[in-house]
Write a protein that holds these residues in place. Structure first.
Motif, mmCIF file in Angstrom:
data_model
loop_
_atom_site.group_PDB
_atom_site.id
_atom_site.type_symbol
_atom_site.label_atom_id
_atom_site.label_comp_id
_atom_site.label_asym_id
_atom_site.label_seq_id
_atom_site.Cartn_x
_atom_site.Cartn_y
_atom_site.Cartn_z
ATOM 1 N N GLY A 125 38.388 50.224 -2.928
ATOM 2 C CA GLY A 125 38.759 49.926 -1.613
ATOM 3 C C GLY A 125 37.691 49.592 -0.735
ATOM 4 N N SER A 126 37.670 49.871 0.645
ATOM 5 C CA SER A 126 36.810 49.377 1.457
ATOM 6 C C SER A 126 35.328 50.122 1.369
ATOM 7 N N GLU A 127 35.337 51.149 0.889
ATOM 8 C CA GLU A 127 33.992 52.079 0.795
ATOM 9 C C GLU A 127 33.367 51.436 -0.432
ATOM 10 N N PHE A 128 34.071 51.028 -1.511
ATOM 11 C CA PHE A 128 33.652 50.216 -2.719
ATOM 12 C C PHE A 128 33.100 48.905 -2.223
ATOM 13 N N TYR A 129 33.709 48.443 -1.272
ATOM 14 C CA TYR A 129 33.367 47.109 -0.629
ATOM 15 C C TYR A 129 31.897 47.157 0.002
ATOM 16 N N LEU A 130 31.972 48.297 0.686
ATOM 17 C CA LEU A 130 30.538 48.361 1.583
ATOM 18 C C LEU A 130 29.377 48.746 0.683
ATOM 19 N N LYS A 131 29.737 49.383 -0.473
ATOM 20 C CA LYS A 131 28.531 49.728 -1.274
ATOM 21 C C LYS A 131 28.352 48.589 -2.498
ATOM 22 N N THR A 132 29.453 47.631 -2.673
ATOM 23 C CA THR A 132 28.950 46.740 -3.876
ATOM 24 C C THR A 132 29.359 44.970 -3.484
ATOM 25 N N GLY A 133 30.096 45.016 -2.289
ATOM 26 C CA GLY A 133 30.412 43.556 -1.692
ATOM 27 C C GLY A 133 31.595 43.235 -2.441
ATOM 28 N N GLU A 134 32.249 44.061 -3.084
ATOM 29 C CA GLU A 134 33.694 43.705 -3.657
ATOM 30 C C GLU A 134 34.756 44.844 -3.412
#
Length: 353
Positions: free
Chosen positions: A46-55
């Motif tokens: 999700g969005s938290e994952f995106y902010l950490k990984t770019g995906e």
């Protein structure tokens, strides 16, 4: 004993609250029915994952999900930090398209105990069968030039294969319900796509002569969802039209927080995905105020998909028992918390089963 492997993606915002609520209900179902058990595997995408990984999810995310029996999704979206086109296309739409989930089912019905904004809801019970992979939401098009010469092209793509498939699904569903299918069209304004849609609808209806049919222009149909919703049974619609109609469906129920949906892979080659309509609602996230009914009703649709319709009906009856008793979240006029509504549904379900 059946054991279903479920990939759980709570996602963003209130998804992290309503997904555990629905899983609690499913655990009650499995405790009371030894023939059906669940193996839940949670993924922090999700969005938290995106902010950490770019995906929004890993590159091999679809491969990871492929061996599951279903995907159970909470919500996607964190507009303050992640643009919507990134969050949606990076997770939700990628799963829909990658797993050929070409049909989106969205029911809307009146529940006793809810204050519908309609003066006379008259017990409406509708299922919208929405084409989920092409139509107006196709990613064909582009932008060229800048300033006053800028040109934007957005192409709507309709294929005979997908159009016929969604219509056949709608007719087959109507056979199990009240034997009526309405087609949402706009052939008086969209001179290529909608006349084609009407032609395919007429052709498919010839194979279901025992089903009542009608076609109604989307603007009039949207109005009739408000003025006369009880007259509809199954409605088949293109991607955009189905999206609009089902938001109206949520509204006339009393809250979009009530609305469930299922993204169906009709061949069984890939897992189907089940998600509520309401989105991540960041304004109330973390406050234990989110309405869990949309997610719990979504779990009921997953039970239906697994051929456990009788269990699904028990879940739906437990939901209505709770709304009738007055245990409701603030969005539908109550003062109960997410946890309180969930616990009450579980108690009612235990009594029913």
């Amino acid at each position: 004993m059946e054991k279903k492997k479920i990939a759980v993606i709570p996602g963003d915002g209130i998804g992290k609250e309503v997904v555990p609520a629905a899983l609690k209900v499913l655990e009650v179902v499995s405790q009371l029915n030894e023939d059906l058990q669940f193996d839940f595997t949670e993924f922090p995408w999700g969005s938290e994952f995106y902010l950490k990984t770019g995906e929004m999810m890993p590159k091999d995310g679809l491969e990871t999900l492929r061996d599951f029996d279903a995907v159970f999704l909470g919500a996607v979206g964190d507009p303050e930090r992640v643009p919507d086109h990134i969050s949606l296309w990076g997770l939700l739409i990628q799963i829909r398209r990658g797993f050929q989930q070409t049909i989106n089912l969205r029911p809307a019905r009146y529940f006793q105990g809810l204050d519908s904004p309609l003066k006379n809801p008259n017990g409406f019970d509708i299922v919208v069968v929405r084409e989920n992979s092409e139509g107006e939401y196709s990613d064909s098009g582009g932008r060229i030039h800048h300033g006053e010469d800028e040109i934007v092209i957005q192409n709507a793509i309709f294929t005979r294969k997908r159009t016929e498939s969604v219509m056949r699904y709608a007719f087959q569903l109507a056979e199990k319900r009240r034997k009526s299918v309405t087609s949402a069209t706009k052939s008086n304004g969209l001179v290529h796509s909608m006349p084609f849609w009407d032609e395919v609808f007429a052709e498919v209806s010839e194979d279901f002569t025992h089903i009542n049919t009608k076609k109604i222009h989307i603007d009039a149909l949207a109005a009739m969802f408000v003025t006369n919703p009880e007259s509809f049974d199954v409605v088949v619609a293109s991607n955009l039209f189905g999206d609009i109609l089902t938001d109206i469906g949520g509204a006339i129920m009393g809250s979009i927080g009530m609305a469930p949906s299922a993204n169906i892979n009709v061949t069984g080659e890939y897992p189907s995905m089940f998600e509520p309509v309401h989105g991540s609602a960041p304004d109330i996230a973390g406050k234990n105020r989110a309405n869990p009914i949309g997610q719990i009703w979504t779990a009921k649709m997953m039970l239906d998909h697994f051929g456990k319709q009788a269990l699904g009906e028990e879940v739906l009856q437990a939901i209505e028992n709770v709304t009738k008793q007055g245990c409701k979240t603030p969005d539908i006029g109550g003062s109960c918390s997410t946890t309180e509504v969930t616990d009450e549904i579980c108690r009612n379900l235990q009594n029913l089963i």
